[in-house]
Structure formats: C-alpha cells, structure tokens
Design a protein around this motif. Structure first.
Motif, mmCIF file in Angstrom:
data_model
loop_
_atom_site.group_PDB
_atom_site.id
_atom_site.type_symbol
_atom_site.label_atom_id
_atom_site.label_comp_id
_atom_site.label_asym_id
_atom_site.label_seq_id
_atom_site.Cartn_x
_atom_site.Cartn_y
_atom_site.Cartn_z
ATOM 1 N N PRO A 76 13.635 2.299 16.222
ATOM 2 C CA PRO A 76 13.143 2.614 14.876
ATOM 3 C C PRO A 76 14.001 3.683 14.196
ATOM 4 O O PRO A 76 14.353 4.705 14.790
ATOM 5 C CB PRO A 76 11.716 3.119 15.137
ATOM 6 N N SER A 77 14.336 3.437 12.929
ATOM 7 C CA SER A 77 15.131 4.372 12.151
ATOM 8 C C SER A 77 14.218 5.410 11.506
ATOM 9 O O SER A 77 12.995 5.227 11.443
ATOM 10 C CB SER A 77 15.892 3.619 11.055
ATOM 11 N N PRO A 78 14.779 6.511 10.992
ATOM 12 C CA PRO A 78 13.937 7.484 10.275
ATOM 13 C C PRO A 78 13.149 6.852 9.135
ATOM 14 O O PRO A 78 11.999 7.214 8.897
ATOM 15 C CB PRO A 78 14.962 8.500 9.757
ATOM 16 N N GLY A 79 13.765 5.857 8.450
ATOM 17 C CA GLY A 79 13.055 5.179 7.368
ATOM 18 C C GLY A 79 11.888 4.360 7.885
ATOM 19 O O GLY A 79 10.810 4.333 7.280
ATOM 20 N N ASN A 80 12.090 3.684 9.036
ATOM 21 C CA ASN A 80 10.989 2.938 9.655
ATOM 22 C C ASN A 80 9.819 3.867 9.963
ATOM 23 O O ASN A 80 8.662 3.571 9.633
ATOM 24 C CB ASN A 80 11.435 2.292 10.961
ATOM 25 N N ILE A 81 10.128 4.985 10.610
ATOM 26 C CA ILE A 81 9.093 5.921 11.055
ATOM 27 C C ILE A 81 8.373 6.528 9.857
ATOM 28 O O ILE A 81 7.140 6.644 9.841
ATOM 29 C CB ILE A 81 9.712 7.023 11.940
ATOM 30 N N ARG A 82 9.134 6.901 8.842
ATOM 31 C CA ARG A 82 8.536 7.500 7.640
ATOM 32 C C ARG A 82 7.533 6.556 6.989
ATOM 33 O O ARG A 82 6.548 6.985 6.388
ATOM 34 C CB ARG A 82 9.646 7.863 6.648
ATOM 35 N N ASP A 83 7.778 5.244 7.133
ATOM 36 C CA ASP A 83 6.901 4.272 6.499
ATOM 37 C C ASP A 83 5.968 3.580 7.491
ATOM 38 O O ASP A 83 5.526 2.462 7.248
ATOM 39 C CB ASP A 83 7.727 3.242 5.725
ATOM 40 N N GLY A 84 5.684 4.238 8.611
ATOM 41 C CA GLY A 84 4.578 3.792 9.448
ATOM 42 C C GLY A 84 4.922 3.056 10.718
ATOM 43 O O GLY A 84 4.016 2.704 11.484
ATOM 44 N N LEU A 85 6.213 2.786 10.995
ATOM 45 C CA LEU A 85 6.586 2.100 12.236
ATOM 46 C C LEU A 85 6.960 3.165 13.261
ATOM 47 O O LEU A 85 8.118 3.585 13.358
ATOM 48 C CB LEU A 85 7.734 1.120 11.976
ATOM 49 N N ILE A 86 5.980 3.590 14.051
ATOM 50 C CA ILE A 86 6.116 4.783 14.878
ATOM 51 C C ILE A 86 6.880 4.518 16.173
ATOM 52 O O ILE A 86 7.643 5.356 16.639
ATOM 53 C CB ILE A 86 4.714 5.352 15.204
ATOM 54 N N THR A 87 6.693 3.349 16.796
ATOM 55 C CA THR A 87 7.358 3.032 18.060
ATOM 56 C C THR A 87 8.097 1.706 17.939
ATOM 57 O O THR A 87 7.821 0.897 17.045
ATOM 58 C CB THR A 87 6.343 2.915 19.218
ATOM 59 N N ASP A 88 9.022 1.472 18.871
ATOM 60 C CA ASP A 88 9.741 0.195 18.876
ATOM 61 C C ASP A 88 8.780 -0.960 19.138
ATOM 62 O O ASP A 88 8.917 -2.036 18.560
ATOM 63 C CB ASP A 88 10.840 0.200 19.945
ATOM 64 N N ALA A 89 7.785 -0.744 20.002
ATOM 65 C CA ALA A 89 6.831 -1.812 20.301
ATOM 66 C C ALA A 89 6.019 -2.167 19.061
ATOM 67 O O ALA A 89 5.729 -3.341 18.806
ATOM 68 C CB ALA A 89 5.910 -1.385 21.442
ATOM 69 N N MET A 90 5.657 -1.161 18.276
ATOM 70 C CA MET A 90 4.922 -1.421 17.033
ATOM 71 C C MET A 90 5.799 -2.193 16.058
ATOM 72 O O MET A 90 5.355 -3.148 15.404
ATOM 73 C CB MET A 90 4.481 -0.093 16.411
ATOM 74 N N LYS A 91 7.058 -1.794 15.971
ATOM 75 C CA LYS A 91 8.004 -2.488 15.095
ATOM 76 C C LYS A 91 8.232 -3.913 15.589
ATOM 77 O O LYS A 91 8.260 -4.866 14.801
ATOM 78 C CB LYS A 91 9.331 -1.721 15.066
#
Length: 566
Positions: A411-426
């Motif tokens: 997950p990138s900082p942009g992913n995390i900032r918009d709610g994708l906290i873990t790779d499994a969630m993504k």
C-alpha cells in the motif's frame, strides 16, 4: 492516422452513451447510506460519508455510537478488538490488531497490521453461476483481423529498441514521423509554450494535414532502460516481452533497433518472436546500428521500414468480430477506500459477462492477491492450474523475503490516506476486478494467454509494469480502475479509466472514461454499471470511442526487471 472523436459517435448504444457522458452528469456525491457492511461476516463497516464523533449507526438490532470522527472511505470497528484479534472485510481476514480497538473506533495503521490466514482450507468450487448476457449475445465489435486468427482493437506500427542505447534514435524517429504525418500529440502544448515565450497568436496555427493512412491508428515508439548490464534472465525476459508486443493483435508489424553489442541480441528476439508467431506472419524489420554505415543511414533505413509498414497496414480495415475475440486485462492504481466497493466489482462484472460470452480476462498484480489466494484457488478449473498459482505466489513471496521486503509494503501513502490500511485489505478489494468466473489459466510473466476464460498473470503491483505485462500477454483492451486518479495508459492497447467515486470523475474528467460513483450513492447497481461499461468496451474496441489515455498520448511502457517490485 485515424482521427476518432473523444466521444462516442451517433451509432453508439444508449448504454454506452450513458457511460461515456457520465462525467458531465455527476450527481451529488452524498450517498443514501452513511456506511456499509460489505459482507455479513465482517467486523468492520466502511464510512460512505464523513461521520462525526457521537454519531449513531444502526447495526442490525443494535445501535453503535462512534467514539471518534470517521472520514469517508475509512473503516470502523463493530466490536471491541483485543491485541491479536483479526479484522474481517469482504468476508476474509485483512489484518490483525496491534493494540486494543474500541467498538466505534477507526481502523488505522497504528492499530492494525497486515495479516492473512494462509492456511485456510481450499474446497474446489464445482459450479459457477454465469450472469445473464442475453442483451449482448448478438453483439460484435469492429476489429482488425490478423492472419494468425487474432483480432485487434487497434491497427498500429511498432518501433522498439532492443537496448536503452537506442532510446535517442527512437525519439528522433518519433519526432520525424510525427512531423511528416502531422500527427504530433503534443502540438497544442508546444503552441502553448510558444505563446508564453513569444506571444504568438493562436491564429498562426495551421490545422494538421489529413492522414494518408486512414486505417492506421498510429505509430508507437517504445523506450526502456534494459537490454544490457543485467543478467541473462533479464535480457531473455525483455525479449519475451517485446515479442509479445510485436506479435500482439493490435500490431500490424514492427521496426526493431539494435546497437549490436548488447546482451539482448537480435537472435534472441527473433527466437522469442518465432515462438509466438511460428509461421512468421508478422512483418518485423531488424536494424543494427554498429553494422550501419552511419547514424543518418540507420535513421533513413528505419524511416523507410516504418512508412512501408504503414502502407501495408493501411490495407487492413475494421470488420465485425465476435465478442469472444476480446481479451481484457484489468488493472488498478491510485486505489482508495471505495475502489473495492464500486469500480473493481463493476469491472469484475464486465469480466464475468465477457467470459460468459466466450471471451477472456486477465487479472494480474500478484502482491495484490495476497490474502485471497484460497478464494482464487477454489476457482481454478483443475489441480495443475491451482498448483501453478500457488507455486508462483510462493516463489514471489520467497524472493521478497530474501531481500528484506514483503507484500505488506505494497500500500502506498495515498492508499493508506484513503482507507486501504493493509495489503490484505487492498488485495481483497483489488481481486474483485477478476469477477467470479473460473480460473482457466495461470501465466508467468511474459507468457501469452491462450484459453478463453479468466487467466491469472504473475506481475508486480506497480501500475505501469503490470499494465505493460497485461498487454504483453495478449490483452487487446485494458480496464484500469482508480480512486485517486492516475493518467496511466499503454502504447498498444486502449486503456479505459474507471473512477471509483464521482468526485474524482469530476475533478479529473480529462483522464477518466467511466464513473462508477453511482454505486456508492446507491443510484445504480453493480450489474447495471457492468452492462454500461461492457457497452463502452465494445465501442472502444470498435474504434468509435477514443479513451482519454489514447487522446492524451499516454503511452506508458515499463518492463519488469524481475526483482522485487510490489
């Protein structure tokens, strides 16, 4: 080159008109629902709008009170979680609590870590319920039929370097061809710069001449940083990838530039091309600079092959083809917390419809399948297919471990900032792009898809590297979902950009082709938008709709140097 409009023509179906014009008719972004529990087994909900502290949520027969404000796209706990407890979303494990998380609290990187249940038992699925495709059964698309039986959604001449030393000559050829054909995609930007510097009036600009090759969609010039200085495997992988592009159904033929002394030799590329085109049906011209009398002579000879190739390619016209000739690669980039709820499931619906019609889909990005392996394994048609997927995933993970990396870093900082906290969630959301159809084939990087149905392709999560791989394996159309916005395209396959939310579709309308935000607002179902998007795919494959990426000349090409790219 053909001069298609950036919108659909009058012959476009009503459904695809609706899809293509969605950016101009975006409604209020406020969803009818405040939050969503995606799967009955989930112990988190997703906020569909910003929710204040103290807000009350009806959760079945119970009422939950938020103990802190929750931003839209983020998740909050439905029960008290202790350290080590797992978080479930989409019905699968997407993380493990690293500290106590109170009911009604937001899920963050400081209280959740990547975790999956890799030992989940796999039960082979015996039956797949295909979607209703009666509305598309009589549809065709207008494509370019190749002698080997493939059908292109575009008609292109390709110019490629075997080594990075030839990138400058590739750029010289690009500028020369664009000037000769009046087909410079950056013409308006150049005029903008002249006006800013010299004050030139727009009235001084002349219209480009009409193309002498109306049946050709363009010349594509690839550049890359490989071909020498790496391992033998790197050189072979590059040749295999380039061969996939040269023999691609969207490509009429190619001009190849070689320096001569590099590791990736002409003989290697010829062998790779022959393995994909054993009858030698695709014209390919190989030029070596160290065997040429001068650079001028090399450029002159290369230009001759390009213009001769365009004359030959222009003899081929679009003809009706069955939808079974479509092979759509699916990709995501700049994902957000809504991607797995709207854009990705809509694309998955398109793939399921295409498979039911006899066509093919390719799902890639192995780091973004981490955590849903058991679900994909259960969909594999036989043991050999399942075993190949497992072995490729495990080899990728071992290689990452060997260099101190992990899929959890995806997950990138942009992913995390918009709610994708873990790779499994993504991953759980990203896998939705592959729909629900059986997995008929598992491909390693640069291998060509051959069977109708859904294929899995080993590639990294890097947007451009993975899109490059999808097309190299035979995708003649790409659907790319995004929640944050990315201009990514491909030089050979038209790339349709699908927004997960209407705010993005409005703000970046110049790069977005389709808005799936109506799913979040509760104004349209996934099935309805999947029908609309498939209709737009048919228009695009027929050359009646020009994707934003093609219109912007977004011709991204990055080979994967088989190291760790997450």
């Amino acid at each position: 080159m053909s001069t298609q409009s950036s919108t659909t023509t009058s012959s476009t179906t009503a459904a695809s008109n609706k899809a293509a014009s969605s950016n101009a008719t975006i409604a209020s972004d406020q969803p009818a629902q405040e939050s969503l529990r995606v799967h009955p087994a989930d112990n988190v909900r997703v906020a569909l709008r910003d929710l204040p502290q103290g807000h009350r949520i009806d959760e079945g027969a119970d009422t939950l009170t938020l103990v802190e404000a929750i931003r839209h796209k983020h998740k909050f706990a439905l029960e008290d979680l202790a350290v080590g407890d797992t978080v479930t979303m989409y019905g699968v494990t997407v993380g493990r609590a690293t500290r106590a998380i109170a009911r009604g609290s937001v899920i963050r990187t400081d209280n959740l870590e990547h975790f999956t249940h890799s030992d989940t038992p796999v039960t082979r699925r015996e039956h797949w319920q295909a979607p209703d495709v009666s509305a598309f059964e009589d549809h065709t698309f207008d494509g370019f039929h190749r002698p080997d039986g493939g059908v292109g959604t575009a008609n292109l001449w390709l110019v490629v370097p075997l080594v990075f030393c030839e990138n400058r000559n590739i750029e010289v050829l690009r500028q020369c061809v664009a000037d000769a054909l009046g087909d410079d995609p950056f013409r308006d930007y150049k005029q903008m710069a002249r006006q800013m510097l010299h004050g030139d009036s727009p009235s001084h600009v002349t219209e480009p001449p009409s193309s002498p090759f109306p049946n050709v969609d363009g010349v594509r010039f690839l550049t890359h940083t490989l071909g020498c200085g790496g391992t033998d495997d790197d050189a072979q992988a590059l040749c295999n990838l380039l061969a996939g592009y040269i023999t691609h159904p969207n490509v009429a033929g190619a001009t190849v530039l070689s320096l001569g002394c590099q590791k990736a030799q002409i003989a290697m590329l010829k062998q790779a091309v022959a393995s994909k085109d054993p009858q030698g049906l695709r014209p390919v011209h190989y030029l070596e600079q160290q065997a040429s009398t001068s650079e001028d002579a090399l450029i002159e000879q290369a230009l001759g092959t390009i213009f001769d190739g365009l004359r030959e390619a222009n003899q081929v016209t679009r003809q009706p083809a069955p939808l079974s000739a479509l092979r759509i690669g699916v990709e995501c980039g700049g994902s957000d917390g809504f991607s797995g709820l709207s854009a990705n499931p809509v694309v998955g619906g398109v793939i399921d419809r295409l498979v039911a019609l006899g066509g093919s889909g390719i799902l890639s990005e192995f780091p973004e399948l981490c955590g849903v392996e058991h679900e994909l394994l259960s969909r594999c048609v036989d043991d050999a297919t399942a075993e190949r997927f497992s072995s490729l995933m495990q080899a990728y993970q071992r290689h990452a471990d060997a260099v101190g990396a992990s899929f959890s870093m995806n997950p990138s900082p942009g992913n995390i900032r918009d709610g994708l906290i873990t790779d499994a969630m993504k991953s759980a959301g990203a896998a939705k792009k592959g729909g629900d159809s059986p997995v008929v084939e598992v491909l390693d990087y640069t291998e060509t898809a051959t069977r109708p149905g859904l294929a899995l392709l080993c590639s990294p999560g890097n947007d451009v590297e993975s899109t490059t791989a999808l097309v190299g394996s035979g995708a003649n159309l790409v659907i790319f979902t995004t929640g944050l916005g990315t201009p990514t395209g491909n030089p050979v396959a038209p790339t349709l950009k699908v927004a997960s939310n209407s705010d993005l579709a409005r703000r970046m309308a110049d790069i977005i082709d389709f808005d799936s935000g109506a799913v979040i607002r509760g104004e349209a179902s996934i099935d309805e938008l999947a029908d609309d998007l498939l209709a737009l795919c048919i228009e695009t494959a027929s050359g009646r709709y020009t994707t934003r990426a093609v219109g912007l000349a977004q011709h991204d090409f990055i080979p994967w140097k088989r190291g760790v790219s997450l």
